[in-house]
Enzyme design. Structure first.
Site, PDB file in Angstrom:
ATOM      1  N   SER A 253     -59.368 -62.737  20.652  1.00  0.00           N
ATOM      2  CA  SER A 253     -60.639 -62.883  19.946  1.00  0.00           C
ATOM      3  C   SER A 253     -60.475 -62.497  18.490  1.00  0.00           C
ATOM      4  O   SER A 253     -59.564 -61.737  18.133  1.00  0.00           O
ATOM      5  CB  SER A 253     -61.703 -61.979  20.572  1.00  0.00           C
ATOM      6  OG  SER A 253     -61.456 -60.618  20.229  1.00  0.00           O
ATOM      7  N   ASP A 254     -61.352 -63.030  17.635  1.00  0.00           N
ATOM      8  CA  ASP A 254     -61.485 -62.416  16.317  1.00  0.00           C
ATOM      9  C   ASP A 254     -62.034 -61.010  16.543  1.00  0.00           C
ATOM     10  O   ASP A 254     -62.640 -60.700  17.571  1.00  0.00           O
ATOM     11  CB  ASP A 254     -62.398 -63.247  15.414  1.00  0.00           C
ATOM     12  CG  ASP A 254     -62.063 -63.055  13.944  1.00  0.00           C
ATOM     13  OD1 ASP A 254     -61.470 -62.014  13.594  1.00  0.00           O
ATOM     14  OD2 ASP A 254     -62.401 -63.928  13.136  1.00  0.00           O
ATOM     15  N   TRP A 255     -61.870 -60.161  15.577  1.00  0.00           N
ATOM     16  CA  TRP A 255     -61.971 -58.731  15.824  1.00  0.00           C
ATOM     17  C   TRP A 255     -63.405 -58.226  16.008  1.00  0.00           C
ATOM     18  O   TRP A 255     -64.319 -58.616  15.283  1.00  0.00           O
ATOM     19  CB  TRP A 255     -61.279 -57.971  14.695  1.00  0.00           C
ATOM     20  CG  TRP A 255     -59.789 -57.977  14.870  1.00  0.00           C
ATOM     21  CD1 TRP A 255     -59.036 -58.941  15.461  1.00  0.00           C
ATOM     22  CD2 TRP A 255     -58.883 -56.959  14.466  1.00  0.00           C
ATOM     23  NE1 TRP A 255     -57.714 -58.596  15.453  1.00  0.00           N
ATOM     24  CE2 TRP A 255     -57.586 -57.388  14.850  1.00  0.00           C
ATOM     25  CE3 TRP A 255     -59.026 -55.748  13.818  1.00  0.00           C
ATOM     26  CZ2 TRP A 255     -56.446 -56.621  14.603  1.00  0.00           C
ATOM     27  CZ3 TRP A 255     -57.895 -54.988  13.567  1.00  0.00           C
ATOM     28  CH2 TRP A 255     -56.619 -55.417  13.956  1.00  0.00           C
TER      29      TRP A 255
END
Length: 718
Positions: A253-255
């Site tokens: 995932s993006d953070w």
């Protein structure tokens, strides 16, 4: 359950794979069989506790960020460092931003950059790089346009593939942000509506190109697509990425705010929630225990993670780089070479019978004017921020290159002073444009929903209090965000006009991450050079170009329009937006608007002629043979660009299908073969997921930039 005695460790498995005693798949199954349920679930998220979230900026700067580690068996998991202009750990080389490197139109040079980043990342403890950002720049106001390679799918794919191939001998390459992420302010909330044609034929081909180049990982985007956030978008994460393209690596995932549902995201195809033990740590243990989560679903992602990391570790270069490679002399020299090749000469008219650039060797007094002339300006201050040991500003670079010249600096805040300085000089360099306050990643974003962090942030009273607190930026991060205007600041435009009126020998150097509209003043100056954000050695590279010890090698990776109204609608705060197949140069061509500087444009200090000899294109690929001759008075480089268009249309729309850089001495001639990617001439049947030639009368032409005409073209696929 684990065996009572450890049957195999990760280092043992790597050694056995290298020795040919076992396969990656066999070793993966042996390792997984030895893991407890807690260890299996621990593979599926980051290793940082939620309470440490506020320490992330310092942790990112201080070293690699761990996820999915299993210390008991020596499994390193993911050790992440970001990019794309260099390793973000303290002391690394700051290369020119991706947009600048796109302007080199040189995938092999980009491979060298990837090799340097991979060595530095590995030497600093990373095994995984988030450097490969290839989102299509649909509109130049996008704040993070500087992190990508421009507006064209073919250029994006080839440059991203080059970086990927360079990284992989030392670190795993992660391609991001999948998919349709090209707005910054609203990135956490915006839903991108896109039809099948635009999705597969415009916004995804470059991702497939990088997957085909061997990227081990994909990072999902924050935004949603057609109503589903990307972490739970099974259509894109599984149906397209895995089933249609055959991707075998793992998806992260993006953070922090890129995961919206722990269980659903896992079932959709998101393997690792990064970088915290957050939603999945709360949701998955109970779901596995009560049967809502099947063990096979866990094992499917676990196999991707462990198998990919095993394969990478067993096949990467065996020599371990030392920290001596970090910001080494060789890497600084590479950063300087890349910056030189990235700079795009947009205009260079004669003054007193000779082009203004390169500067005359007889110059005695040079004025360097502008607020950015004496600043280390390497790009935005978001997650891609690099912390090099030193930087060279434009002013410092010129003073170093011209020790015998009287160089006078004015920051431009006082127009009267700037006018006096300009009038007294033999020539003037105005440095103007953007910095991290104008554009870039907006890390501190009002759209962030802190309730995802759990108690106490999910309490209504706490959310209300946080909303009322004054914002004070005390971190490394700048304001950033999407650009408010495509022109220079009003003060900069007044400065250019004032200086140019005082001294006709004025060149403007533009700093910025994407297209800058220059209509208000471009006829007032004889020379314009787009230098982008040129990295830690940017001042020296700029001096090399301005004095002529090197030529400006860049070609535009984006079209520069005459009017922002000629571009797609852009609302930085939109909650829903439609992405269609018309943007950038293609939209200008469709609507009959001439670009100020078209996609692919760039001047040099010499001239070239080129001629398409023939092409051997097939249904899917092929080559074009092009003869190129240096007709100027000095050695130089040229980028051969090959375009295709349906010439049966009243207004054909050129589409890039191949390019290659060539360097030639004065008078030299060469015939080169340009590899073609005919994806832009093809269409996908959504029912069968098969591709075929788009109907029409397709022709091919070699050009120096997006062509206005297809005179001299050949039928595609002789």
């Amino acid at each position: 359950m684990p065996n009572d005695t450890l049957t195999v460790s990760f280092p043992d498995a790597v050694a056995r794979i290298r020795a040919g005693e076992t396969t990656v798949d066999e070793a993966t199954e042996r390792l997984l069989a030895d893991l407890t349920d807690d260890e299996l679930l621990g593979l599926l998220d980051g290793d940082i506790p939620v309470r440490s979230m506020t320490k992330l900026p310092g942790m990112i700067k201080g070293g690699a960020i761990a996820a999915a580690e299993v210390p008991r068996i020596g499994f390193p998991g993911v050790r992440f460092t970001d990019g794309p202009r260099g390793v973000v750990i303290e002391g690394a080389t700051a290369f020119p931003v991706s947009m600048a490197r796109a302007a080199t139109w040189d995938p092999e040079l980009e491979r060298e950059v990837g090799r340097a980043m991979g060595l530095e990342g590995r030497a600093l403890g990373a095994n995984y790089s988030g450097a490969v950002c290839i989102n299509l720049v649909r509109h130049p106001a996008w704040g993070r346009a500087q992190e990508s390679y421009g507006e064209d799918p073919i250029l994006l794919g080839q440059m991203g593939a080059g970086l990927t191939r360079g990284l992989r001998p030392n670190v795993m390459a992660c391609v991001k942000h999948y998919a349709l992420n090209s707005m910054e302010n609203a990135r956490f909330k915006v839903d991108v509506q896109v039809d099948d044609h635009a999705l597969h034929e415009v916004y995804l081909p470059h991702f497939k190109a990088v997957v085909d180049a061997g990227a081990e990982s994909v990072m999902s985007a924050y935004n949603s697509v057609n109503g589903k956030f990307m972490d739970v978008n099974k259509v894109l994460l599984t149906d397209v990425l895995r089933d249609e393209w055959g991707f075998e690596g793992f998806v992260t995932s993006d953070w922090v705010f890129g995961t919206h549902a722990g269980l659903e995201s896992l079932e959709a195809g998101l393997d690792i929630e990064m970088p915290l033990r957050l939603l999945r740590a709360r949701e998955l243990p109970g779901a596995l225990k009560d049967g809502r989560l099947s063990r096979e679903t866990v094992l499917t992602s676990a196999r991707r993670i462990v198998g990919t990391i095993l394969k990478h570790t067993a096949t990467r270069d065996e020599a371990e780089p030392t920290t001596d490679v970090v910001a080494s002399a060789a890497h600084r020299a590479l950063a300087r070479r890349v910056a030189i090749r990235s700079m795009v000469l947009l205009k260079n008219q004669p003054v007193d019978g000779s082009p203004l650039l390169p500067l005359s060797p007889t110059i005695a007094r040079l004025a360097v004017i502008g607020p950015l002339a004496d600043q280390a300006n390497t790009g935005d201050h978001g997650s891609s921020l690099v912390h090099p040991p030193s930087t060279v500003s434009p002013l410092a670079g010129l003073r170093e290159a011209l020790p015998g010249v009287d160089i006078v600096h004015a920051d431009g805040s006082d127009l009267a002073e700037a006018e006096r300085v300009a009038r007294s000089a033999d020539a003037v360099i105005v440095v103007a444009g953007m910095d991290h306050a104008d554009e870039g990643e907006r890390v501190e974003n009002d759209d962030i929903d802190l309730s995802i962090l759990g108690f106490p942030f999910n309490l209504a009273a706490v959310r209300w209090l946080i909303a009322k607190l004054p914002r004070k930026n005390t971190s490394q991060f700048g304001r950033g965000g999407d650009r408010e205007s495509l022109t220079l600041h009003d003060a900069d435009e007044r400065l250019v006009a004032t200086v140019a009126a005082a001294n006709p020998r004025t060149a403007v150097v533009l700093i910025g991450g994407s297209a800058i509209i220059v209509e208000a003043w471009r006829e007032k100056v004889p020379a314009i050079l787009h230098a982008w954000y040129p990295g830690m050695e940017g001042g020296r590279a700029l001096a090399d170009v301005l004095i002529g010890s090197a030529e400006p090698g860049g070609r535009l990776p984006v079209a520069i329009p005459t009017d922002a109204a000629h571009l797609p609608f852009f609302d930085a705060e939109a909650r829903s937006i439609v992405y269609d197949a018309w943007w950038g140069q293609r939209m200008l061509d469709r609507d009959g608007h001439q670009a100020a500087f078209p996609f692919g444009f760039g001047l040099g200090y010499t001239t070239f002629e080129q001629r398409l000899v023939d092409n051997t294109a097939t249904e899917t690929d092929g080559v074009a043979r092009v003869t190129v001759r240096n007709t100027g008075e000095r050695a130089g480089s040229h980028v051969v660009q090959v375009y295709a268009a349906d010439t049966s249309l009243a207004r054909p729309i050129p589409q890039l299908i191949g390019f290659q850089r060539v360097e030639l001495d004065v008078g030299a001639e060469a015939t080169i073969e340009v590899a073609l990617d005919l994806t832009p001439t093809r269409e996908r049947d959504p029912r069968t997921r098969t591709w075929s030639r788009r109907p029409g009368t397709w022709a091919i032409v070699a050009a120096s930039h997006t062509p206005n005409t297809f005179d001299g073209s050949q039928p595609l696929g002789n």
